[in-house]
Write a protein that holds these residues in place. Sequence first.
Motif, PDB file in Angstrom:
ATOM      1  N   HIS A   1       0.850  -1.192   0.000  1.00  0.00           N
ATOM      2  CA  HIS A   1       0.000   0.000   0.000  1.00  0.00           C
ATOM      3  C   HIS A   1       0.883   1.238   0.000  1.00  0.00           C
ATOM      4  O   HIS A   1       1.531   1.547   0.989  1.00  0.00           O
ATOM      5  CB  HIS A   1      -0.917  -0.001   1.222  1.00  0.00           C
ATOM      6  CG  HIS A   1      -1.767   1.224   1.297  1.00  0.00           C
ATOM      7  ND1 HIS A   1      -2.692   1.531   0.332  1.00  0.00           N
ATOM      8  CD2 HIS A   1      -1.816   2.228   2.190  1.00  0.00           C
ATOM      9  CE1 HIS A   1      -3.275   2.674   0.644  1.00  0.00           C
ATOM     10  NE2 HIS A   1      -2.766   3.119   1.767  1.00  0.00           N
ATOM     11  N   ARG A   2       0.889   1.930  -1.140  1.00  0.00           N
ATOM     12  CA  ARG A   2       1.808   3.051  -1.289  1.00  0.00           C
ATOM     13  C   ARG A   2       1.104   4.395  -1.205  1.00  0.00           C
ATOM     14  O   ARG A   2       1.687   5.420  -1.518  1.00  0.00           O
ATOM     15  CB  ARG A   2       2.544   2.927  -2.627  1.00  0.00           C
ATOM     16  CG  ARG A   2       3.276   1.621  -2.744  1.00  0.00           C
ATOM     17  CD  ARG A   2       4.161   1.570  -3.939  1.00  0.00           C
ATOM     18  NE  ARG A   2       3.455   1.095  -5.115  1.00  0.00           N
ATOM     19  CZ  ARG A   2       4.077   0.617  -6.200  1.00  0.00           C
ATOM     20  NH1 ARG A   2       5.377   0.570  -6.239  1.00  0.00           N
ATOM     21  NH2 ARG A   2       3.391   0.199  -7.229  1.00  0.00           N
ATOM     22  N   GLY A   3      -0.153   4.368  -0.826  1.00  0.00           N
ATOM     23  CA  GLY A   3      -0.853   5.633  -0.630  1.00  0.00           C
ATOM     24  C   GLY A   3      -0.969   6.482  -1.881  1.00  0.00           C
ATOM     25  O   GLY A   3      -0.866   7.704  -1.819  1.00  0.00           O
ATOM     26  N   VAL A   4      -1.195   5.829  -3.041  1.00  0.00           N
ATOM     27  CA  VAL A   4      -1.230   6.570  -4.298  1.00  0.00           C
ATOM     28  C   VAL A   4      -2.354   7.593  -4.298  1.00  0.00           C
ATOM     29  O   VAL A   4      -2.201   8.703  -4.796  1.00  0.00           O
ATOM     30  CB  VAL A   4      -1.375   5.587  -5.476  1.00  0.00           C
ATOM     31  CG1 VAL A   4      -1.536   6.333  -6.773  1.00  0.00           C
ATOM     32  CG2 VAL A   4      -0.185   4.674  -5.549  1.00  0.00           C
ATOM     33  N   GLU A   5      -3.499   7.221  -3.705  1.00  0.00           N
ATOM     34  CA  GLU A   5      -4.636   8.137  -3.755  1.00  0.00           C
ATOM     35  C   GLU A   5      -4.352   9.412  -2.965  1.00  0.00           C
ATOM     36  O   GLU A   5      -4.773  10.496  -3.345  1.00  0.00           O
ATOM     37  CB  GLU A   5      -5.892   7.419  -3.249  1.00  0.00           C
ATOM     38  CG  GLU A   5      -6.337   6.331  -4.224  1.00  0.00           C
ATOM     39  CD  GLU A   5      -7.488   5.487  -3.721  1.00  0.00           C
ATOM     40  OE1 GLU A   5      -8.035   5.786  -2.659  1.00  0.00           O
ATOM     41  OE2 GLU A   5      -7.840   4.519  -4.404  1.00  0.00           O
ATOM     42  N   LYS A   6      -3.637   9.270  -1.866  1.00  0.00           N
ATOM     43  CA  LYS A   6      -3.252  10.469  -1.104  1.00  0.00           C
ATOM     44  C   LYS A   6      -2.190  11.262  -1.859  1.00  0.00           C
ATOM     45  O   LYS A   6      -2.224  12.492  -1.908  1.00  0.00           O
ATOM     46  CB  LYS A   6      -2.718  10.033   0.257  1.00  0.00           C
ATOM     47  CG  LYS A   6      -2.379  11.161   1.200  1.00  0.00           C
ATOM     48  CD  LYS A   6      -3.590  11.670   1.940  1.00  0.00           C
ATOM     49  CE  LYS A   6      -3.220  12.679   3.010  1.00  0.00           C
ATOM     50  NZ  LYS A   6      -4.408  13.174   3.703  1.00  0.00           N
ATOM     51  N   LEU A   7      -1.238  10.521  -2.454  1.00  0.00           N
ATOM     52  CA  LEU A   7      -0.173  11.188  -3.207  1.00  0.00           C
ATOM     53  C   LEU A   7      -0.761  12.018  -4.349  1.00  0.00           C
ATOM     54  O   LEU A   7      -0.299  13.122  -4.644  1.00  0.00           O
ATOM     55  CB  LEU A   7       0.786  10.126  -3.760  1.00  0.00           C
ATOM     56  CG  LEU A   7       2.022  10.589  -4.511  1.00  0.00           C
ATOM     57  CD1 LEU A   7       2.915  11.390  -3.595  1.00  0.00           C
ATOM     58  CD2 LEU A   7       2.776   9.398  -5.062  1.00  0.00           C
TER      59      LEU A   7
ATOM     60  N   TYR B   1       7.244   7.999  -3.681  1.00  0.00           N
ATOM     61  CA  TYR B   1       6.379   7.647  -2.559  1.00  0.00           C
ATOM     62  C   TYR B   1       7.016   7.983  -1.211  1.00  0.00           C
ATOM     63  O   TYR B   1       6.460   7.647  -0.180  1.00  0.00           O
ATOM     64  CB  TYR B   1       6.096   6.143  -2.572  1.00  0.00           C
ATOM     65  CG  TYR B   1       5.490   5.617  -3.841  1.00  0.00           C
ATOM     66  CD1 TYR B   1       4.176   5.901  -4.163  1.00  0.00           C
ATOM     67  CD2 TYR B   1       6.224   4.833  -4.708  1.00  0.00           C
ATOM     68  CE1 TYR B   1       3.619   5.413  -5.322  1.00  0.00           C
ATOM     69  CE2 TYR B   1       5.671   4.342  -5.869  1.00  0.00           C
ATOM     70  CZ  TYR B   1       4.368   4.628  -6.174  1.00  0.00           C
ATOM     71  OH  TYR B   1       3.818   4.145  -7.308  1.00  0.00           O
ATOM     72  N   ARG B   2       8.213   8.578  -1.218  1.00  0.00           N
ATOM     73  CA  ARG B   2       8.973   8.604   0.033  1.00  0.00           C
ATOM     74  C   ARG B   2       8.293   9.419   1.128  1.00  0.00           C
ATOM     75  O   ARG B   2       8.547   9.195   2.299  1.00  0.00           O
ATOM     76  CB  ARG B   2      10.390   9.117  -0.211  1.00  0.00           C
ATOM     77  CG  ARG B   2      10.486  10.551  -0.676  1.00  0.00           C
ATOM     78  CD  ARG B   2      11.917  10.883  -1.062  1.00  0.00           C
ATOM     79  NE  ARG B   2      11.975  12.128  -1.799  1.00  0.00           N
ATOM     80  CZ  ARG B   2      11.722  12.261  -3.096  1.00  0.00           C
ATOM     81  NH1 ARG B   2      11.401  11.206  -3.817  1.00  0.00           N
ATOM     82  NH2 ARG B   2      11.780  13.422  -3.695  1.00  0.00           N
ATOM     83  N   HIS B   3       7.419  10.359   0.757  1.00  0.00           N
ATOM     84  CA  HIS B   3       6.747  11.141   1.788  1.00  0.00           C
ATOM     85  C   HIS B   3       5.428  10.521   2.226  1.00  0.00           C
ATOM     86  O   HIS B   3       4.770  11.052   3.102  1.00  0.00           O
ATOM     87  CB  HIS B   3       6.478  12.557   1.282  1.00  0.00           C
ATOM     88  CG  HIS B   3       7.731  13.313   0.975  1.00  0.00           C
ATOM     89  ND1 HIS B   3       8.706  13.502   1.914  1.00  0.00           N
ATOM     90  CD2 HIS B   3       8.173  13.902  -0.157  1.00  0.00           C
ATOM     91  CE1 HIS B   3       9.699  14.187   1.371  1.00  0.00           C
ATOM     92  NE2 HIS B   3       9.404  14.427   0.123  1.00  0.00           N
ATOM     93  N   VAL B   4       5.035   9.440   1.579  1.00  0.00           N
ATOM     94  CA  VAL B   4       3.699   8.902   1.844  1.00  0.00           C
ATOM     95  C   VAL B   4       3.674   8.213   3.199  1.00  0.00           C
ATOM     96  O   VAL B   4       4.656   7.606   3.629  1.00  0.00           O
ATOM     97  CB  VAL B   4       3.288   7.942   0.711  1.00  0.00           C
ATOM     98  CG1 VAL B   4       1.958   7.297   1.014  1.00  0.00           C
ATOM     99  CG2 VAL B   4       3.207   8.691  -0.602  1.00  0.00           C
TER     100      VAL B   4
END
Lengths: 382, 171, 157
Positions: free
Chosen positions: A52-58, B122-125
């Motif tokens: 889970h790389r948090g793409v939607e937040k990114l 992605y490093r800040h996620v």
Amino acid sequence: MTSDVEIVERDFGELALNMGPQHPSTHGVLRLVLYLRGETVLRAVPGIGYLHRGVEKLCETLAYDQLAPVFERNDYLGPTSNSLAFVLTVERHGSFHVPRRGAWLRGLVAELQRVASHLVWLGTLGLDLGGALGGGTTLYMYCFREREKILDLLEELTGTRFHTNFNLIGGARYDLTSAIGAHARGLADGFDAMLDELLSMSAKSGVFRGRTEGVGVISRDLALGAGVTGPVLRGSGVAFDIRRARPYDAYAELEFDIPVRTAGDALARFEVRMAEIGQSARLIRQIVDGLPPGPICSRKPLKNPKATKLAAGEAYAAVESPRGELGVLLVADGTSQPWRLKINAPSFANLQVVPLIAPGMLLADVIATLGSLDPVMGDVDR
Amino acid sequence: MGQVKPESLEDLSEEVVRFPGGGLALVRSDLLFAWAQKSSLWPLTFGLACCAIEMMATFAGRFDLDRFGVILRPTPRQADVMIIAGTVTIKMAPRIRTLYDQMAHPKWVISMGACANSGDHYRHVYSVVPGVDHVIPVDVYVAGCPPTPEALMEGIFALQRKIMEGASARG
Amino acid sequence: MPAAEVVAALAARVGAVPFTLGVDVSAPDLLVTLRALRDVHGYRYYVCASATDRSAEFELLHGVRNLDTNDDIWVRVHLPRDAPEVDSAAHTYAGAEWQEREIFDLFGLIFRAHPDPRRLMLPDQYVGHPLRKDFPIDTPWGYRPATVGAPVAEPEA
């Protein structure tokens, strides 16, 4: 009368078997906790989120024009489909024009990657079925040999092997020269022979059929209610393909069939995907032969990505990725960044039928089922 | 030892005595072991994300890592090298540490791709570890998103050179 | 675009108000609306669920599809920020189970009578719901730049 030999059945109770997240047969970082009695699965509890790389937040922190490459990393077997779903949503919501040639080229790359993705799927399915196919690596080696040919073409066209970054809001990034077109045409002409070769190693083997026939059956009703998509849905007898139902880009002008099987088992999904490779070859030939002239992108190269602003509102658009319907639900708020982006991931929908169909299966059949669902964990977890 | 890059036993040894029909080599034991270790690097089958697909391609027909003695092992007990191919998340990081701890000494780590090196974009996620070196020590970093198979092969060669130079794992 | 007669039928039945992608209904009417769509109007295919943080309130969307007419309809409910609770649709559409778990995980919406109300994406011990707007994207959790090689333990709840 009791017989001389008394058969004693020992009950060892329920065994919880943890499979993954590091396991060669889970296609990435999927974790399955299987509760077994003997070799029969009582329950299967998938654990996801290990990628889970948090793409939607990114996405909420980046401008629209910066987002397509981020999307490509989600479903890493069909990257173009990801960014295509995103640019389609933005184009529909913001009324961007896409030149005809650009739209056709996007279809070309998407179809090439569909074949490449199905080859990875078949190769890993061979590995999953393992010893049953004489080591299993045979299929894997042949599939990757063919895939390298497609990646060579993509590298020639875009400069990279699979994160092509080909789709732009308003068109395509790279144009097709006649030499690359001839290369693509020659490649597509070879797909039929390739299919014959791969089928001779898989479907024509009785062992392969034995491992997949009647295994992991998803009924039509379950397929609809669980929202499975793509080849899994079409393997369960529902002829729904976004390319036909809601044509985007060039697909309204192109001829292709939608392979459907009604059995709903692993073999049906296998047959659907193999037939899709043939249809993709047909599409690639049509695109290369009938590629319209003209510009490939309606917008000039950007100096400031923040300059693109979208009006407030919601939009949903989907494409048929190699794994099924890949949709993007965009909630725009009038700025250059999305307020909210929801990625409707096909692998997510397909994977969640595993706990619904696994009870009663044999342990080995879970692996075959998982292989036939073709989940990509980057797509599941995002 | 920086310049020594032996390719065969004859290159490896400081003194080779030839007998009719045979040979005798006098070698320092650490060099001999390093030579054996670098020639049979067995990585763990362990893919995380996009880079894992390129790793698979590297092991397949065209690039064929088997010819360098690099053969995949599915269990950490048999593996020497861990190739971190993909984004490390906070949920996965404890598992990576466990797998690393389960590997027998000597062991090495190759960080493959921008995500494993630094977290990439992605490093800040909230859910991503910005680089696998926060979790386990890394010997070789391979750049790229994803690195091409050639780049991964160069990473493996770099690790082999490192092993021969004696600057092996921290463990 | 949703079919006009379905929207009209829902408006008559539960007072649904149309928006771009579908209809707005009140939270208590969500399950009634979804069941009507599934059983009466033929929307048997589940597309996905999504949530949006609107600062003052949350929006929850369920997308369903009629494969015969090729229509999508998104059923949207508005939930107050201080008590974001709604009935689970997992018993109506099997596909909603994981979608709702994901939304619980990332947004903190509570789904009543959900069959498996656990986090989906993040570790069980995770604190917070990252897709809320008041949650900074770079919130460090558990892994701060530490000495290389330090063992990593599961953080406490």
